[in-house]
Design a protein around this motif. Structure first.
Motif, mmCIF file in Angstrom:
data_model
loop_
_atom_site.group_PDB
_atom_site.id
_atom_site.type_symbol
_atom_site.label_atom_id
_atom_site.label_comp_id
_atom_site.label_asym_id
_atom_site.label_seq_id
_atom_site.Cartn_x
_atom_site.Cartn_y
_atom_site.Cartn_z
ATOM 1 N N GLU A 106 0.853 -1.191 0.000
ATOM 2 C CA GLU A 106 0.000 0.000 0.000
ATOM 3 C C GLU A 106 0.893 1.246 0.000
ATOM 4 O O GLU A 106 1.951 1.261 0.628
ATOM 5 N N HIS A 107 0.460 2.260 -0.712
ATOM 6 C CA HIS A 107 1.146 3.553 -0.725
ATOM 7 C C HIS A 107 0.105 4.635 -0.458
ATOM 8 O O HIS A 107 -1.048 4.511 -0.877
ATOM 9 N N SER A 108 0.532 5.710 0.197
ATOM 10 C CA SER A 108 -0.374 6.836 0.391
ATOM 11 C C SER A 108 -0.438 7.654 -0.899
ATOM 12 O O SER A 108 0.440 7.567 -1.764
ATOM 13 N N TYR A 109 -1.484 8.433 -1.011
ATOM 14 C CA TYR A 109 -1.704 9.277 -2.189
ATOM 15 C C TYR A 109 -0.518 10.209 -2.399
ATOM 16 O O TYR A 109 0.047 10.282 -3.487
ATOM 17 N N SER A 110 -0.127 10.906 -1.337
ATOM 18 C CA SER A 110 0.963 11.879 -1.476
ATOM 19 C C SER A 110 2.295 11.191 -1.743
ATOM 20 O O SER A 110 3.164 11.752 -2.419
ATOM 21 N N GLU A 111 2.483 9.978 -1.250
ATOM 22 C CA GLU A 111 3.717 9.236 -1.510
ATOM 23 C C GLU A 111 3.826 8.886 -3.001
ATOM 24 O O GLU A 111 4.900 9.007 -3.595
ATOM 25 N N ILE A 112 2.713 8.462 -3.598
ATOM 26 C CA ILE A 112 2.714 8.140 -5.027
ATOM 27 C C ILE A 112 3.004 9.394 -5.848
ATOM 28 O O ILE A 112 3.818 9.361 -6.776
ATOM 29 N N VAL A 113 2.365 10.496 -5.488
ATOM 30 C CA VAL A 113 2.596 11.752 -6.205
ATOM 31 C C VAL A 113 4.067 12.148 -6.101
ATOM 32 O O VAL A 113 4.704 12.500 -7.109
ATOM 33 N N ARG A 114 4.615 12.063 -4.912
ATOM 34 C CA ARG A 114 6.024 12.444 -4.707
ATOM 35 C C ARG A 114 6.961 11.573 -5.534
ATOM 36 O O ARG A 114 7.851 12.067 -6.220
ATOM 37 N N LYS A 115 6.761 10.260 -5.474
ATOM 38 C CA LYS A 115 7.653 9.349 -6.188
ATOM 39 C C LYS A 115 7.585 9.552 -7.704
ATOM 40 O O LYS A 115 8.616 9.530 -8.385
ATOM 41 N N LEU A 116 6.389 9.736 -8.219
ATOM 42 C CA LEU A 116 6.262 9.864 -9.670
ATOM 43 C C LEU A 116 6.700 11.237 -10.173
ATOM 44 O O LEU A 116 7.217 11.348 -11.283
ATOM 45 N N THR A 117 6.529 12.279 -9.363
ATOM 46 C CA THR A 117 7.042 13.588 -9.793
ATOM 47 C C THR A 117 8.569 13.592 -9.763
ATOM 48 O O THR A 117 9.194 14.276 -10.561
ATOM 49 N N GLN A 118 9.165 12.831 -8.865
ATOM 50 C CA GLN A 118 10.627 12.705 -8.859
ATOM 51 C C GLN A 118 11.127 12.013 -10.121
ATOM 52 O O GLN A 118 12.250 12.228 -10.555
#
Length: 149
Positions: free
Chosen positions: A21-33
């Protein structure tokens, strides 16, 4: 956004969520990186959330349970979830879901590290208290754990 870009984003999110499981903001952070822009990412991620494939609630519950089982206290768990951008309501729900006995958890962590005997030396007892503070327990949990009862 092209169909190819959309497939790349969907594939990236799917691979992340397949592992854990990943949090919403974690997914956003990882993919924007990785160079994916928010304008392309957010609508797709919102679709994952609406389909209940991505859930901050499930993430909070699994993360809180994992940290609790590792002997972490409520303060550390709460801060950890906040760093992942989890809403306060989900944090409270996660605490209710794991039904933690923080007093016994603190005692177990103390016994695992220092043994079951009551420490009479003031300096060594302070060391035990600092250890439990570092693990994220509140003062009442620490006092219970290091008492001779």
């Amino acid at each position: 956004m092209s169909e190819f870009d959309r497939k790349i984003i969907i594939d990236a999110i799917t691979r992340m969520l397949a592992r854990r499981e990943h949090s919403y903001s974690e997914i956003v952070r990882k993919l924007t990186q990785k160079g994916i822009e928010n304008e392309a990412l957010l609508p797709i991620l919102d679709a994952f959330r609406e389909a209940d494939i991505q859930s901050d609630e499930r993430f909070a519950q699994s993360r809180a349970r994992a940290l609790y089982l590792k002997g972490k206290g409520p303060r550390v768990i709460k801060l950890d979830l906040q760093q992942y951008g989890v809403d306060e309501g989900y944090v409270r729900q996660a605490f209710e879901e794991i039904e933690a006995d923080w007093f016994e958890s603190a005692k177990t962590a103390k016994v695992k590290k220092f043994g079951a005997f009551f420490e009479t030396d003031f300096t060594l007892r302070q060391k035990q208290k600092r250890f439990l503070q570092y693990r994220g327990f509140y003062q009442e949990h620490i006092d219970y754990a290091v008492s001779n009862e």
